[in-house]
Motif scaffolding. Sequence first.
Motif, PDB file in Angstrom:
ATOM      1  N   VAL A   4     -53.470  18.153  40.727  1.00 15.71           N
ATOM      2  CA  VAL A   4     -52.604  17.819  39.764  1.00 15.71           C
ATOM      3  C   VAL A   4     -53.311  18.437  38.525  1.00 15.71           C
ATOM      4  N   ARG A   5     -52.037  18.816  37.621  1.00 18.39           N
ATOM      5  CA  ARG A   5     -52.877  19.825  36.862  1.00 18.39           C
ATOM      6  C   ARG A   5     -52.067  18.938  35.758  1.00 18.39           C
ATOM      7  N   ALA A   6     -52.991  18.406  35.032  1.00 16.99           N
ATOM      8  CA  ALA A   6     -52.850  17.056  33.508  1.00 16.99           C
ATOM      9  C   ALA A   6     -53.032  18.259  32.361  1.00 16.99           C
ATOM     10  N   GLY A   7     -50.809  18.479  32.263  1.00 14.65           N
ATOM     11  CA  GLY A   7     -50.971  18.525  31.094  1.00 14.65           C
ATOM     12  C   GLY A   7     -49.807  19.565  31.985  1.00 14.65           C
ATOM     13  N   ALA A   8     -48.868  19.859  31.389  1.00 12.42           N
ATOM     14  CA  ALA A   8     -47.465  20.506  31.921  1.00 12.42           C
ATOM     15  C   ALA A   8     -46.995  21.532  32.205  1.00 12.42           C
ATOM     16  N   GLY A   9     -47.699  22.905  31.955  1.00  8.26           N
ATOM     17  CA  GLY A   9     -47.504  24.280  31.718  1.00  8.26           C
ATOM     18  C   GLY A   9     -48.018  24.181  33.709  1.00  8.26           C
ATOM     19  N   TYR A  10     -47.645  23.937  35.336  1.00  3.22           N
ATOM     20  CA  TYR A  10     -48.583  24.345  35.768  1.00  3.22           C
ATOM     21  C   TYR A  10     -47.905  25.918  36.268  1.00  3.22           C
TER      22      TYR A  10
ATOM     23  N   ALA B 204     -46.610  27.454  23.495  1.00  2.00           N
ATOM     24  CA  ALA B 204     -46.459  27.718  25.075  1.00  2.00           C
ATOM     25  C   ALA B 204     -47.270  27.982  25.959  1.00  2.00           C
ATOM     26  N   ARG B 205     -46.943  29.632  26.124  1.00  2.00           N
ATOM     27  CA  ARG B 205     -46.970  30.607  26.969  1.00  2.00           C
ATOM     28  C   ARG B 205     -47.502  32.255  26.122  1.00  2.00           C
ATOM     29  N   LYS B 206     -49.026  32.892  26.504  1.00  6.04           N
ATOM     30  CA  LYS B 206     -48.087  34.375  25.684  1.00  6.04           C
ATOM     31  C   LYS B 206     -47.757  35.413  26.357  1.00  6.04           C
TER      32      LYS B 206
ATOM     33  N   GLU C 267     -63.034  24.003  32.931  1.00  6.23           N
ATOM     34  CA  GLU C 267     -63.088  25.356  32.312  1.00  6.23           C
ATOM     35  C   GLU C 267     -63.620  24.983  30.624  1.00  6.23           C
ATOM     36  N   LYS C 268     -62.020  24.046  30.690  1.00  8.88           N
ATOM     37  CA  LYS C 268     -62.173  23.521  29.051  1.00  8.88           C
ATOM     38  C   LYS C 268     -62.318  21.852  29.139  1.00  8.88           C
ATOM     39  N   PRO C 269     -63.446  21.080  29.640  1.00  6.87           N
ATOM     40  CA  PRO C 269     -63.699  19.760  29.604  1.00  6.87           C
ATOM     41  C   PRO C 269     -62.963  18.314  28.668  1.00  6.87           C
TER      42      PRO C 269
ATOM     43  N   VAL D 166     -56.859  19.642  37.342  1.00 11.32           N
ATOM     44  CA  VAL D 166     -57.709  20.585  36.439  1.00 11.32           C
ATOM     45  C   VAL D 166     -56.757  20.654  35.545  1.00 11.32           C
ATOM     46  N   ARG D 167     -56.991  21.939  34.481  1.00 10.42           N
ATOM     47  CA  ARG D 167     -55.869  21.739  33.264  1.00 10.42           C
ATOM     48  C   ARG D 167     -55.570  22.861  33.192  1.00 10.42           C
ATOM     49  N   SER D 168     -55.889  23.987  32.601  1.00 11.78           N
ATOM     50  CA  SER D 168     -55.227  25.487  32.668  1.00 11.78           C
ATOM     51  C   SER D 168     -55.809  26.271  33.906  1.00 11.78           C
ATOM     52  N   ASP D 169     -57.013  25.614  34.058  1.00 13.96           N
ATOM     53  CA  ASP D 169     -58.159  25.903  35.463  1.00 13.96           C
ATOM     54  C   ASP D 169     -56.912  26.806  36.795  1.00 13.96           C
TER      55      ASP D 169
ATOM     56  N   LYS E  99     -59.454  29.134  20.583  1.00 12.16           N
ATOM     57  CA  LYS E  99     -58.897  29.016  21.979  1.00 12.16           C
ATOM     58  C   LYS E  99     -57.926  27.968  22.060  1.00 12.16           C
ATOM     59  N   LYS E 100     -57.314  27.845  22.720  1.00 14.74           N
ATOM     60  CA  LYS E 100     -56.263  27.189  22.904  1.00 14.74           C
ATOM     61  C   LYS E 100     -56.510  26.269  22.774  1.00 14.74           C
ATOM     62  N   MET E 101     -56.045  25.396  21.863  1.00 15.69           N
ATOM     63  CA  MET E 101     -55.966  24.027  21.000  1.00 15.69           C
ATOM     64  C   MET E 101     -55.233  22.743  20.906  1.00 15.69           C
ATOM     65  N   GLY E 102     -54.127  23.212  21.931  1.00 14.47           N
ATOM     66  CA  GLY E 102     -52.663  22.160  21.476  1.00 14.47           C
ATOM     67  C   GLY E 102     -52.836  20.961  21.911  1.00 14.47           C
ATOM     68  N   ALA E 103     -53.630  20.610  22.883  1.00 14.92           N
ATOM     69  CA  ALA E 103     -53.912  19.744  23.599  1.00 14.92           C
ATOM     70  C   ALA E 103     -55.341  19.290  23.670  1.00 14.92           C
ATOM     71  N   GLU E 104     -55.855  19.449  22.888  1.00 12.89           N
ATOM     72  CA  GLU E 104     -57.208  19.409  22.346  1.00 12.89           C
ATOM     73  C   GLU E 104     -57.498  18.487  21.434  1.00 12.89           C
TER      74      GLU E 104
ATOM     75  N   GLN F 112     -47.195  13.823  29.044  1.00 12.20           N
ATOM     76  CA  GLN F 112     -48.961  13.370  28.589  1.00 12.20           C
ATOM     77  C   GLN F 112     -49.847  13.454  27.507  1.00 12.20           C
ATOM     78  N   ASN F 113     -49.550  14.969  26.984  1.00 16.83           N
ATOM     79  CA  ASN F 113     -49.872  15.550  26.091  1.00 16.83           C
ATOM     80  C   ASN F 113     -48.878  15.807  25.188  1.00 16.83           C
ATOM     81  N   SER F 114     -48.188  15.750  25.051  1.00 15.32           N
ATOM     82  CA  SER F 114     -46.428  16.104  23.850  1.00 15.32           C
ATOM     83  C   SER F 114     -46.999  15.782  22.877  1.00 15.32           C
TER      84      SER F 114
HETATM   85  C1  3PG Z   1     -50.125  22.279  29.534  1.00 17.61           C
HETATM   86  O1  3PG Z   1     -49.887  23.345  29.298  1.00 17.61           O
HETATM   87  O2  3PG Z   1     -50.359  21.073  28.709  1.00 17.61           O
HETATM   88  C2  3PG Z   1     -50.834  22.988  27.346  1.00 17.61           C
HETATM   89  O3  3PG Z   1     -50.985  24.155  27.443  1.00 17.61           O
HETATM   90  C3  3PG Z   1     -52.664  22.797  28.000  1.00 17.61           C
HETATM   91  O4  3PG Z   1     -53.103  23.055  28.567  1.00 17.61           O
HETATM   92  P1  3PG Z   1     -54.916  22.457  28.925  1.00 17.61           P
HETATM   93  O5  3PG Z   1     -55.306  21.703  28.949  1.00 17.61           O
HETATM   94  O6  3PG Z   1     -55.550  24.109  29.130  1.00 17.61           O
HETATM   95  O7  3PG Z   1     -55.037  22.328  27.190  1.00 17.61           O
END
Ligand code: 3PG
Length: 309
Positions: A76-82, A226-228, A10-12, A56-59, A273-278, A103-105
């Motif tokens: 595979v969730r490309a990121g940390a939080g699943y 982190a997460r809301k 959703e967020k490319p 996916v990302r946060s999808d 919009k969540k931008m930590g890993a952007e 990977q996105n830390s």
């Molecule tokens: C994560 O858990 O990896 C981050 O919250 C990144 O989430 P995002 O891929 O939606 O930017």
Amino acid sequence: ETMKILVATEKPFAKKAVDGIRKIVEDAGYELALLEKYTDKGQLLEAVADVDALIVRSDKVTAEVIAAAKNLKIVVRAGAGYDNVDLAAASARGIVVMNTPGQNSNAVAELALAMMIFMSRNRFTPGTGTELQGKTLGIHAYGNVGRLVGRKGKALGMNVVAYDPFIADGAVFEADGVKKVASVEELYRVSDFLSLHIPATAQTKGSIGYDLMMSMPKGATLVNTARKEVIDEEGVARAMTEREDLKYITDIAAGNQAELDEKFGKRVFATAKKMGAETAEANVNAGLAAANQIVDFLKNGNTRFQVNK
Ligand code: 3PG
């Protein structure tokens, strides 16, 4: 028959990351499908119908999405939080779920520090601010992101303390010159800046609220990359009402963000919009890791990063 891998974001990802994913997938002899910037879940349900693997990302990968994906073998969730993937639904079908830890830390860690500076300089508006140097930075959960925030905080001259109930080995903290505290209560009590790096789980949801915030030192700032869901939003609002010195900045707008903005003005901030890993770097690191993990799983059965074992 050729295996089909879908990237549904959703967020490319940055173009460079998509190009890299395509190369990995096609070099392995598989086919790549892309669903970017989709606006309703119907598009996702349709796109997953014939795919073998999903990135996916946060999808939100719900039970409905999994049911619609008849050939799905791995997500595979490309990121940390699943927390966006329904693990029970995936496990029930024998579908492997992975994340790409670390990977996105760095992108998230840099944002957390940037948020601290932004808040201590009046959100870059006129007026006298304060410095990070000499202040105490508390890190709640010392995983991949927490660790990087700790090291960078040390480099800025901060006194860094951390709490992590899952890391028994004190050497992990010592190696970074970080003091390990014994309890979550102690962590908040001493932290001028508190950076949250806990996942959203049944145990952590709504766990950061009134009592912990009220215990923080004068002028303290809570930083949420982190997460809301881990925040007790009503509790945070109540603490900030009673204590006019407290600040809250978040990369994930609260459910009551409009109310917080209205009530607390410059003492709060939420990104649009969540931008930590952007960052391009994080997209490339996480995206390519996801593609490589899928190929290694489909070809060799490697389940190293599986989170639903
Ligand atoms: C994560 O858990 O990896 C981050 O919250 C990144 O989430 P995002 O891929 O939606 O930017």
